[in-house]
Design a protein around this motif. Structure first.
Motif, PDB file in Angstrom:
ATOM      1  N   GLU A   1       0.815  -1.068   0.080  1.00 33.85           N
ATOM      2  CA  GLU A   1      -0.109   0.076   0.022  1.00 33.85           C
ATOM      3  C   GLU A   1       0.752   1.315   0.074  1.00 33.85           C
ATOM      4  N   TYR A   2       1.980   1.298   0.793  1.00 33.68           N
ATOM      5  CA  TYR A   2       2.731   2.238   0.929  1.00 33.68           C
ATOM      6  C   TYR A   2       3.352   2.721  -0.383  1.00 33.68           C
ATOM      7  N   PHE A   3       4.077   1.690  -0.801  1.00 37.96           N
ATOM      8  CA  PHE A   3       4.931   1.552  -2.191  1.00 37.96           C
ATOM      9  C   PHE A   3       3.686   2.205  -3.355  1.00 37.96           C
ATOM     10  N   ILE A   4       2.662   1.852  -3.496  1.00 34.96           N
ATOM     11  CA  ILE A   4       1.715   2.268  -4.547  1.00 34.96           C
ATOM     12  C   ILE A   4       1.465   3.580  -4.336  1.00 34.96           C
TER      13      ILE A   4
ATOM     14  N   VAL B   1      10.954  -6.087   3.713  1.00 35.11           N
ATOM     15  CA  VAL B   1      10.893  -4.343   3.449  1.00 35.11           C
ATOM     16  C   VAL B   1      10.508  -3.661   4.236  1.00 35.11           C
ATOM     17  N   ARG B   2      11.247  -2.722   4.548  1.00 34.44           N
ATOM     18  CA  ARG B   2      10.612  -1.524   5.303  1.00 34.44           C
ATOM     19  C   ARG B   2      10.391  -0.206   4.645  1.00 34.44           C
ATOM     20  N   LYS B   3       9.677   0.704   5.439  1.00 36.82           N
ATOM     21  CA  LYS B   3       9.353   2.097   4.517  1.00 36.82           C
ATOM     22  C   LYS B   3      10.684   2.672   4.203  1.00 36.82           C
ATOM     23  N   GLU B   4      11.715   2.681   5.054  1.00 41.66           N
ATOM     24  CA  GLU B   4      12.896   3.462   4.676  1.00 41.66           C
ATOM     25  C   GLU B   4      13.591   2.862   3.408  1.00 41.66           C
ATOM     26  N   HIS B   5      13.515   1.513   3.277  1.00 43.44           N
ATOM     27  CA  HIS B   5      14.055   0.989   1.926  1.00 43.44           C
ATOM     28  C   HIS B   5      13.268   1.365   0.817  1.00 43.44           C
ATOM     29  N   ILE B   6      11.880   1.607   0.925  1.00 43.03           N
ATOM     30  CA  ILE B   6      10.913   2.040  -0.132  1.00 43.03           C
ATOM     31  C   ILE B   6      11.234   3.601  -0.467  1.00 43.03           C
ATOM     32  N   ASN B   7      11.469   4.400   0.344  1.00 44.56           N
ATOM     33  CA  ASN B   7      11.757   5.709   0.520  1.00 44.56           C
ATOM     34  C   ASN B   7      13.241   6.063  -0.413  1.00 44.56           C
ATOM     35  N   MET B   8      14.070   5.199   0.095  1.00 40.42           N
ATOM     36  CA  MET B   8      15.498   5.136  -0.934  1.00 40.42           C
ATOM     37  C   MET B   8      15.210   4.955  -2.156  1.00 40.42           C
ATOM     38  N   PHE B   9      14.192   3.727  -2.643  1.00 43.23           N
ATOM     39  CA  PHE B   9      14.006   3.443  -3.694  1.00 43.23           C
ATOM     40  C   PHE B   9      13.685   4.726  -4.627  1.00 43.23           C
TER      41      PHE B   9
ATOM     42  N   GLU C   1      13.602   7.938  -3.866  1.00 42.88           N
ATOM     43  CA  GLU C   1      14.293   8.935  -3.930  1.00 42.88           C
ATOM     44  C   GLU C   1      15.459   8.868  -5.207  1.00 42.88           C
ATOM     45  N   ALA C   2      16.108   7.650  -5.185  1.00 43.73           N
ATOM     46  CA  ALA C   2      16.909   7.214  -6.326  1.00 43.73           C
ATOM     47  C   ALA C   2      16.241   7.196  -7.612  1.00 43.73           C
ATOM     48  N   LEU C   3      14.885   6.672  -7.658  1.00 47.60           N
ATOM     49  CA  LEU C   3      14.160   6.416  -8.965  1.00 47.60           C
ATOM     50  C   LEU C   3      13.837   8.061  -9.565  1.00 47.60           C
ATOM     51  N   ILE C   4      13.382   8.956  -8.601  1.00 41.33           N
ATOM     52  CA  ILE C   4      13.159  10.313  -8.957  1.00 41.33           C
ATOM     53  C   ILE C   4      14.215  11.008  -9.422  1.00 41.33           C
ATOM     54  N   GLU C   5      15.574  10.885  -8.833  1.00 41.09           N
ATOM     55  CA  GLU C   5      16.804  11.439  -9.316  1.00 41.09           C
ATOM     56  C   GLU C   5      17.003  10.950 -10.642  1.00 41.09           C
ATOM     57  N   VAL C   6      17.068   9.569 -10.873  1.00 37.55           N
ATOM     58  CA  VAL C   6      17.471   9.148 -12.064  1.00 37.55           C
ATOM     59  C   VAL C   6      16.615   9.564 -13.283  1.00 37.55           C
ATOM     60  N   LEU C   7      15.286   9.680 -12.825  1.00 36.42           N
ATOM     61  CA  LEU C   7      14.237   9.962 -13.815  1.00 36.42           C
ATOM     62  C   LEU C   7      14.690  11.475 -14.357  1.00 36.42           C
TER      63      LEU C   7
END
Length: 102
Positions: A13-16, A75-83, A85-91
């Motif tokens: 749910e958090y990821f989506i 997986v925890r929220k902090e891992h999803i947040n890291m993903f 953050e990286a995705l937005i930066e790469v995009l």
């Protein structure tokens, strides 16, 4: 075992919820934590930047516009947040590069 399933549901749910805020993502596919993010461009370069620059491994699919996400069930929220953050930066990097090519 039940805690893992509860975690999968909460993290999914958090990821989506976060994925829906990123305009470049055209569709979110899958169930639980077996998810795919669909873009309107082929994701090969995106995957390369995620793994080489951010050490984030993502899966490929027969649909070249789909980025597969297969995090561990713990997986925890902090891992999803890291993903994300990286995705937005790469995009953003990819967008700048494509603008410079025009």
């Amino acid at each position: 075992e039940e805690k893992l399933i509860d975690n999968v549901n909460v993290m999914s749910e958090y990821f989506i919820k976060i994925a829906k805020t990123i305009p470049q993502i055209k569709a979110i596919k899958g169930r639980g934590l077996m998810l795919g993010l669909e873009f309107d461009f082929e994701v090969g370069d995106l995957r390369k930047k995620l793994i080489y620059d951010n050490h984030i491994f993502t899966g490929g699919a027969s649909n070249k516009k789909l980025l597969r996400i297969l995090p561990p069930l713990t997986v925890r929220k902090e891992h999803i947040n890291m993903f994300f953050e990286a995705l937005i930066e790469v995009l953003a990097d990819i967008e700048v590069a494509s603008l410079q090519e025009e």
